[in-house]
Design a protein around this motif. Structure first.
Motif, short mmCIF file in Angstrom:
data_model
loop_
_atom_site.label_atom_id
_atom_site.label_comp_id
_atom_site.label_asym_id
_atom_site.label_seq_id
_atom_site.Cartn_x
_atom_site.Cartn_y
_atom_site.Cartn_z
N VAL A 144 0.83 -1.20 0.00
CA VAL A 144 0.00 0.00 0.00
C VAL A 144 0.87 1.25 0.00
N LEU A 145 1.94 1.25 0.80
CA LEU A 145 2.82 2.41 0.86
C LEU A 145 3.50 2.65 -0.49
N ALA A 146 3.88 1.57 -1.17
CA ALA A 146 4.51 1.72 -2.48
C ALA A 146 3.53 2.30 -3.49
N LEU A 147 2.27 1.87 -3.44
CA LEU A 147 1.27 2.42 -4.35
C LEU A 147 1.00 3.89 -4.04
N ILE A 148 1.01 4.26 -2.76
CA ILE A 148 0.85 5.67 -2.39
C ILE A 148 1.99 6.50 -2.97
N ALA A 149 3.21 5.95 -2.88
CA ALA A 149 4.36 6.67 -3.43
C ALA A 149 4.29 6.76 -4.95
N LEU A 150 3.86 5.68 -5.61
CA LEU A 150 3.80 5.67 -7.07
C LEU A 150 2.78 6.66 -7.60
N THR A 151 1.67 6.83 -6.91
CA THR A 151 0.60 7.74 -7.34
C THR A 151 0.64 9.06 -6.57
N GLY A 152 1.75 9.35 -5.89
CA GLY A 152 1.82 10.54 -5.04
C GLY A 152 1.71 11.84 -5.80
N TYR A 153 2.05 11.85 -7.10
CA TYR A 153 1.97 13.10 -7.86
C TYR A 153 0.53 13.58 -8.00
N ARG A 154 -0.44 12.67 -7.84
CA ARG A 154 -1.84 13.08 -7.93
C ARG A 154 -2.22 14.03 -6.79
N PHE A 155 -1.51 13.95 -5.65
CA PHE A 155 -1.79 14.88 -4.56
C PHE A 155 -1.51 16.31 -5.00
N TYR A 156 -0.38 16.50 -5.67
CA TYR A 156 -0.06 17.84 -6.17
C TYR A 156 -1.07 18.26 -7.25
#
Length: 615
Positions: A144-156
């Protein structure tokens, strides 16, 4: 001069900071000569006044200088990836030249086999000499943490969507072209729409780059996109300081081109790197990241309402850089991407043919992808009421005080994003694969045998599409129904009832939109065949969604103008009739999109069944 700058460029910041420090230190030397004492106490006295002088400096000067130096370091690392890509391109050209020299041997069968072996050996040698790995094995399970990191640009991206278009551009329009603020907004949105149309082109170029190395190609596009976007932000900063309208629009163009490169690249990472059984979880995390970014943007605007809006020019490059770092870190495998069948004769294509191919090729994919993109476009047309929430608070809820109107708008937006994020996270846990795996594990523990022998088999692609399709249709129908009843707020008599109904509808609005958004993304990944140009396909899908949102906002703005009403006190409003027309049109688009999405899922199930029977 320095005191009058609302925003300063990094070089001007450093010069102003230096002048301020020299002036303060000279004043200190004249007024308080340094004591001729020793020890810790004397050192503190010596440093006290210079420290106070530094504290009197403008904090934005330090932040701007830090951003500039970080951008320089980031650009240097970008040059490193450029050098790596050029070296791989040179090896690839050499390999193609060696293969063309042996083509005449293909006339003899034995020589053909020998030439094939030699070409494969040359390719393997080129890959080995370039220091890259062979083509990657099937993708492994992600945490889950890796998926959060992979899609983290969506937060910006969510933060940018919540603050740039509805807030920053409106404030800059008031400063740069107060007489024609609406025209300024229209031109800026036109530039934004033009860059959106380039998404498939950027995606196709990126897909061709990863044929040499997946990580280098994707990293290069992200780094170039971040650098170009930061350059555009810097142009906007300088133009806003000088109040130069045309230069500001040119900065917006450069800024959005960089953002377009980042969007198409980060959109392609999940279908390329994550196994299909984790698509639903990845889509839910991606939707939550986007919605939480928007929630964070609205919260900051509400908390920091007393600050000048130009603080956003510092927040954007910081957020872009921080959110891009996890994706860059995870792109660490130097293997070439699997060659796509559509690229066999790409060396013979002209530039115009490649441009046309970028828009036509996604329409030829099997499995209903073209129909899904049409459904996303029409669904975007129906989401326009979300972007008129401030006007709904004023005209339907009846709050005319500017302070209270801003408060209720911000609170309603926060409720919308929170309910959307929670609903998306809950839907992500309803993956049929995970339920089937848990049932298989429980039966296996009870019978000490294989899961398939106990009657529990993994769900087929058709079953997954069917279950997720039913969820998507249900949430889309709820979303369309809420849009349709939205004008009924004006029917309530007292203010308290309208307030309660407003927040209730806003919560349901977000709870229906969040799962619709995430399931649409998940099913788009599921529908795509494996051997496609992912960045080009996702660029086409993003273009369809954003184009629908932009066109829907334009049409609904026209519908509201029909009911324009000027009040005796000089204020303006829109009569409920305009909202009835707008919401009826939007709900009709949502219902049509639901039918199209259902038919696209049916096409995908037929294609999956045909592929399974052909095996």
């Amino acid at each position: 001069r320095c005191a009058n700058f609302r925003i300063t460029g990094p070089w001007v910041m450093l010069r102003c900071l230096k002048e301020e420090m020299q002036t303060d230190l000279a004043l200190i030397e004249r007024q308080a000569p340094l004591p001729a004492t020793s020890g810790t106490e004397s050192l503190e006295k010596v440093l006290e006044e210079p420290i106070q002088a530094l504290k009197r400096g403008k904090p934005e000067s330090f932040v701007g200088a830090a951003i500039f130096l970080t951008g320089v370091a980031f650009a240097i690392y970008t040059l490193k990836d450029v050098h790596r890509f050029v070296m791989l391109l040179a090896h690839g050209s050499k390999r193609r030249a060696e293969s063309s020299d042996d083509e005449f041997l293909l006339k003899v069968p034995d020589a053909a086999k020998e030439s094939t072996d030699r070409a494969e050996g040359a390719a393997a040698g080129a890959v080995e000499s370039a220091g890259i790995e062979p083509p990657s094995p099937p993708p492994q399970q992600w945490s889950v943490l890796a998926l959060i990191a992979l899609t983290g640009y969506r937060f910006y991206t969510g933060f940018l969507s919540a603050t740039w278009l509805p807030y920053l551009l409106a404030m800059e329009g008031e400063d740069l072209w107060k007489e024609k603020q609406a025209m300024f907004m229209g031109v800026a949105k036109l530039i934004y729409g033009g860059t959106i149309l380039l998404n498939p082109v950027f995606g196709l170029i990126g897909d061709q780059a990863v044929s040499l190395s997946h990580s280098v190609g994707r990293r290069l596009f992200v780094r170039i996109g971040v650098t170009v976007a930061a350059l555009g932000i810097y142009i906007c900063v300088l133009s806003a300081r000088e109040r130069d309208f045309l230069s500001f629009l040119s900065g917006v163009l450069v800024w959005r081109l960089g953002e377009a490169m980042n969007d198409v690249t980060t959109e392609a990472l999940v279908p390329e790197m994550v196994p299909q059984e984790q698509y639903q979880m990845a889509s839910g995390i991606k939707a939550c990241s986007f919605l939480l970014g928007g929630l964070f943007g609205y919260t900051i605007l509400m908390v920091w309402s007393n600050l000048h809006y130009t603080w956003l020019y510092y927040a954007y490059p910081i957020g872009m850089f921080v959110c891009a770092l996890p994706s860059l870190y995870l792109l660490d495998k130097d293997h070439p991407a699997v060659q796509k069948k559509q690229h066999k004769n790409r060396d013979d294509e002209s530039f115009f043919q490649s441009i046309v191919k970028a828009y036509l090729m996604p329409l030829e994919y099997k499995g209903g992808f073209a129909r899904a993109c049409l459904a996303v476009f029409i669904f975007g047309l129906g989401t326009a009421p979300m972007f008129f929430l401030l006007l709904i608070v004023r005209d339907l809820v009846g709050i005319t005080d500017p302070v209270m109107m801003q408060k209720h708008f911000s609170c309603g937006s926060i409720v919308f994003f929170c309910s959307a994020a929670v609903a998306s996270a809950l839907v992500a846990t309803m993956d049929p694969r995970r339920r089937r795996q848990r049932a298989a594990q429980s039966q296996q523990e009870g019978a000490n045998g294989d899961a398939s022998e106990n009657g529990v088999c993994p769900p087929t692609t058709e079953e997954i599409l069917d279950q997720k399709g039913r969820l998507l249709v249900m949430f889309m129908l709820v979303f369309g129904t809420i849009v349709l009843i939205l004008p009924a707020l004006a029917l309530l008599q007292d203010r308290e009832s309208r307030d309660k109904a407003y927040y209730t509808i806003t919560a349901l609005f977000g709870a229906a939109f969040g799962p619709s958004f995430s399931l649409f993304q998940d099913l788009t990944w599921q529908i795509l065949p494996q051997e496609v140009n992912f960045a080009n396909a996702m660029g086409f899908s993003v273009m369809s969604r954003l184009l629908g949102i932009g066109l829907g906002n334009f049409l609904c703005g026209i519908f509201l103008d029909v009911s324009y009403d000027s009040l005796p006190d000089g204020s303006v409003s829109y009569r409920p009739l305009g909202y009835v027309i707008m919401c009826t049109f939007s709900s009709f688009c949502v219902f049509c999109s639901t039918a199209l999405a259902s038919s696209a899922i049916t096409q995908a199930k037929e294609a999956a069944e045909e592929e399974r029977t052909s095996r």
